[in-house]
Motif scaffolding. Structure first.
Motif, PDB file in Angstrom:
ATOM      1  N   ASP A  52      34.234  47.929  32.871  1.00  0.00           N
ATOM      2  CA  ASP A  52      35.060  47.156  31.949  1.00  0.00           C
ATOM      3  C   ASP A  52      36.546  47.223  32.320  1.00  0.00           C
ATOM      4  O   ASP A  52      37.210  48.229  32.093  1.00  0.00           O
ATOM      5  CB  ASP A  52      34.850  47.690  30.530  1.00  0.00           C
ATOM      6  N   PHE A  53      37.052  46.130  32.890  1.00  0.00           N
ATOM      7  CA  PHE A  53      38.481  45.988  33.188  1.00  0.00           C
ATOM      8  C   PHE A  53      39.104  44.947  32.251  1.00  0.00           C
ATOM      9  O   PHE A  53      40.030  44.239  32.636  1.00  0.00           O
ATOM     10  CB  PHE A  53      38.685  45.584  34.648  1.00  0.00           C
ATOM     11  N   GLU A  71      21.678  48.805  38.828  1.00  0.00           N
ATOM     12  CA  GLU A  71      21.078  47.477  38.793  1.00  0.00           C
ATOM     13  C   GLU A  71      20.885  47.038  37.350  1.00  0.00           C
ATOM     14  O   GLU A  71      20.404  47.802  36.515  1.00  0.00           O
ATOM     15  CB  GLU A  71      19.735  47.483  39.520  1.00  0.00           C
ATOM     16  N   GLY A  72      21.288  45.813  37.029  1.00  0.00           N
ATOM     17  CA  GLY A  72      21.195  45.284  35.678  1.00  0.00           C
ATOM     18  C   GLY A  72      22.452  45.457  34.851  1.00  0.00           C
ATOM     19  O   GLY A  72      22.544  44.921  33.747  1.00  0.00           O
ATOM     20  N   ASP A  73      23.458  46.187  35.366  1.00  0.00           N
ATOM     21  CA  ASP A  73      24.687  46.419  34.617  1.00  0.00           C
ATOM     22  C   ASP A  73      25.528  45.146  34.503  1.00  0.00           C
ATOM     23  O   ASP A  73      25.497  44.268  35.376  1.00  0.00           O
ATOM     24  CB  ASP A  73      25.532  47.507  35.283  1.00  0.00           C
ATOM     25  N   ASN A  74      26.295  45.082  33.407  1.00  0.00           N
ATOM     26  CA  ASN A  74      27.240  43.996  33.185  1.00  0.00           C
ATOM     27  C   ASN A  74      28.601  44.402  33.726  1.00  0.00           C
ATOM     28  O   ASN A  74      29.122  45.463  33.360  1.00  0.00           O
ATOM     29  CB  ASN A  74      27.351  43.678  31.690  1.00  0.00           C
ATOM     30  N   VAL A  75      29.176  43.560  34.568  1.00  0.00           N
ATOM     31  CA  VAL A  75      30.352  43.960  35.350  1.00  0.00           C
ATOM     32  C   VAL A  75      31.541  43.039  35.100  1.00  0.00           C
ATOM     33  O   VAL A  75      31.427  41.811  35.216  1.00  0.00           O
ATOM     34  CB  VAL A  75      30.014  43.964  36.853  1.00  0.00           C
ATOM     35  N   LEU A  76      32.672  43.645  34.748  1.00  0.00           N
ATOM     36  CA  LEU A  76      33.977  42.990  34.811  1.00  0.00           C
ATOM     37  C   LEU A  76      34.858  43.904  35.649  1.00  0.00           C
ATOM     38  O   LEU A  76      35.341  44.936  35.178  1.00  0.00           O
ATOM     39  CB  LEU A  76      34.570  42.783  33.418  1.00  0.00           C
ATOM     40  N   LEU A  77      35.039  43.542  36.897  1.00  0.00           N
ATOM     41  CA  LEU A  77      35.679  44.405  37.895  1.00  0.00           C
ATOM     42  C   LEU A  77      36.938  43.749  38.443  1.00  0.00           C
ATOM     43  O   LEU A  77      36.936  42.554  38.747  1.00  0.00           O
ATOM     44  CB  LEU A  77      34.699  44.666  39.046  1.00  0.00           C
ATOM     45  N   ARG A  78      37.999  44.535  38.582  1.00  0.00           N
ATOM     46  CA  ARG A  78      39.227  44.030  39.209  1.00  0.00           C
ATOM     47  C   ARG A  78      39.360  44.612  40.617  1.00  0.00           C
ATOM     48  O   ARG A  78      39.281  45.817  40.814  1.00  0.00           O
ATOM     49  CB  ARG A  78      40.460  44.428  38.404  1.00  0.00           C
ATOM     50  N   LYS A  79      39.550  43.715  41.583  1.00  0.00           N
ATOM     51  CA  LYS A  79      39.837  44.124  42.955  1.00  0.00           C
ATOM     52  C   LYS A  79      40.931  43.198  43.492  1.00  0.00           C
ATOM     53  O   LYS A  79      41.460  42.361  42.744  1.00  0.00           O
ATOM     54  CB  LYS A  79      38.574  44.041  43.827  1.00  0.00           C
ATOM     55  N   GLU A  80      41.238  43.308  44.766  1.00  0.00           N
ATOM     56  CA  GLU A  80      42.227  42.437  45.393  1.00  0.00           C
ATOM     57  C   GLU A  80      41.714  41.953  46.731  1.00  0.00           C
ATOM     58  O   GLU A  80      40.962  42.659  47.414  1.00  0.00           O
ATOM     59  CB  GLU A  80      43.562  43.157  45.587  1.00  0.00           C
ATOM     60  N   ILE A  81      42.096  40.734  47.096  1.00  0.00           N
ATOM     61  CA  ILE A  81      41.796  40.191  48.408  1.00  0.00           C
ATOM     62  C   ILE A  81      43.081  39.640  49.022  1.00  0.00           C
ATOM     63  O   ILE A  81      44.095  39.502  48.327  1.00  0.00           O
ATOM     64  CB  ILE A  81      40.740  39.079  48.351  1.00  0.00           C
ATOM     65  N   PRO A 108      44.950  39.383  42.994  1.00  0.00           N
ATOM     66  CA  PRO A 108      43.906  40.059  42.223  1.00  0.00           C
ATOM     67  C   PRO A 108      42.702  39.136  41.988  1.00  0.00           C
ATOM     68  O   PRO A 108      42.860  37.920  41.836  1.00  0.00           O
ATOM     69  CB  PRO A 108      44.588  40.403  40.898  1.00  0.00           C
ATOM     70  N   VAL A 109      41.515  39.738  41.958  1.00  0.00           N
ATOM     71  CA  VAL A 109      40.288  39.023  41.640  1.00  0.00           C
ATOM     72  C   VAL A 109      39.547  39.803  40.561  1.00  0.00           C
ATOM     73  O   VAL A 109      39.315  41.011  40.704  1.00  0.00           O
ATOM     74  CB  VAL A 109      39.355  38.872  42.861  1.00  0.00           C
ATOM     75  N   TYR A 110      39.179  39.112  39.480  1.00  0.00           N
ATOM     76  CA  TYR A 110      38.313  39.699  38.463  1.00  0.00           C
ATOM     77  C   TYR A 110      36.911  39.131  38.666  1.00  0.00           C
ATOM     78  O   TYR A 110      36.688  37.932  38.519  1.00  0.00           O
ATOM     79  CB  TYR A 110      38.824  39.372  37.059  1.00  0.00           C
TER      80      TYR A 110
END
Length: 298
Positions: free
Chosen positions: A141-142, A285-295, A265-267
């Motif tokens: 959760d982000f 596996e099966g988790d709900n993801v809101l992830l912040r990374k960068e490209i 940033p990428v969410y």
């Protein structure tokens, strides 16, 4: 993200699904599957990217079968289901707390992400999977970071995933527009069950914000094939919201900083529907993801 050995099972099953969707003739199904397996054998290696490999496979099958949109019927069914279901759940999305409201709409967007005939077979109980997701939580959760970034930004680039699920993207897109300008992107032409402009019109997204296409039929995003308009809109945005595993698999290939390039940033909003993606993200596996990374920007 590079391919894992077990990705062979998923991509092979997609070939079988396409064959069964295109014809009831067993002999024709064997022929289509043989075409697909031959193509897989040419591309399958530990340096492959799943979404890029899937793109080449499905392009090959479209060409060999002379069918530009093999998943057309399934996409229509997914859109119809999502539109009916959205009416039943929209009242559950409201809250006076802006963070809670954002989290609810992210979860709905993730619930839409289960409507994916790529990693799942075409006969799964999608309605049950949607309900389970809505009743669950954000395992990664982000959302606080996302809310803060929204309050300090002017423009967001939202890249969609599948038909059907884009209906469930609509409440989140409307919520984002309370803070920023939103540009939505879909595929330039059909590939797998990914959303195109036709699906956007069905969902009504074109009525609330600007919509463009990637200019290509790549599963996920491949900058090298994307249109100038797509790249211009992405590069002029403050951050990206990327839906689904295909976008995650492809965009994470651009994390390494390029010479003279800046980061964006990428969410990532997705359900980790297979072990290779879950392992790469760092969840179950099966988790709900809101992830912040960068490209790196192009």
């Amino acid at each position: 993200m590079k391919i894992k050995p077990e990705c062979a099972l998923c991509i092979t099953r997609q070939v079988v699904d396409v064959a069964k969707e295109l014809t009831d003739d067993k002999s024709e199904q064997f022929k289509i599957i043989a075409w697909g397996l031959k193509k897989i054998s040419e591309m399958y290696s530990e340096s492959s990217v799943p979404s890029f490999m899937g793109t080449e496979l499905h392009r090959h099958l479209k060409l060999k079968t002379q069918n530009s949109d093999p998943y057309k019927n399934l996409k229509d069914v997914a859109n119809e289901f999502a539109l009916k279901y959205l009416n039943d759940v929209e009242h559950l999305l409201e809250s006076d707390d802006e963070l809670e409201r954002l989290q609810k709409k992210v979860k709905l967007a993730i619930a839409g992400n289960v409507i994916d005939f790529g990693p799942f077979s075409t006969d799964v109980n999608i309605e049950n999977m949607v309900k389970t997701t809505l009743d669950g939580k954000l395992d990664l959760d982000f959302s606080e970071e996302l809310l803060n970034e929204l309050k300090n930004s002017k423009k967001v680039f939202y890249t969609c995933d599948n038909a059907g699920e884009i209906v469930f993207d609509l409440p989140l897109i409307k919520e984002l527009k309370n803070y920023v300008e939103v540009v939505v992107s879909v595929k330039g032409s059909p590939i797998l069950n990914d959303a195109t402009l036709e699906d956007v019109e069905t969902a009504g997204i074109d009525k609330v914000t600007k919509v463009i296409t990637s200019g290509t039929d790549t599963i996920g995003i491949r900058f090298e094939e994307s249109s100038e308009e797509f790249l211009s809109e992405l590069n002029s945005s403050d951050f990206i919201i990327a839906k689904g595993m295909g976008n995650y698999e492809s965009l994470t290939e651009y994390e390494e900083k390029r010479e003279n390039s800046e980061k964006i940033p990428v969410y990532y909003i997705l359900k980790a529907k297979c072990e290779p993606v879950a392992e790469h993200v760092g969840v179950c596996e099966g988790d709900n993801v809101l992830l912040r990374k960068e490209i790196s920007k192009v």
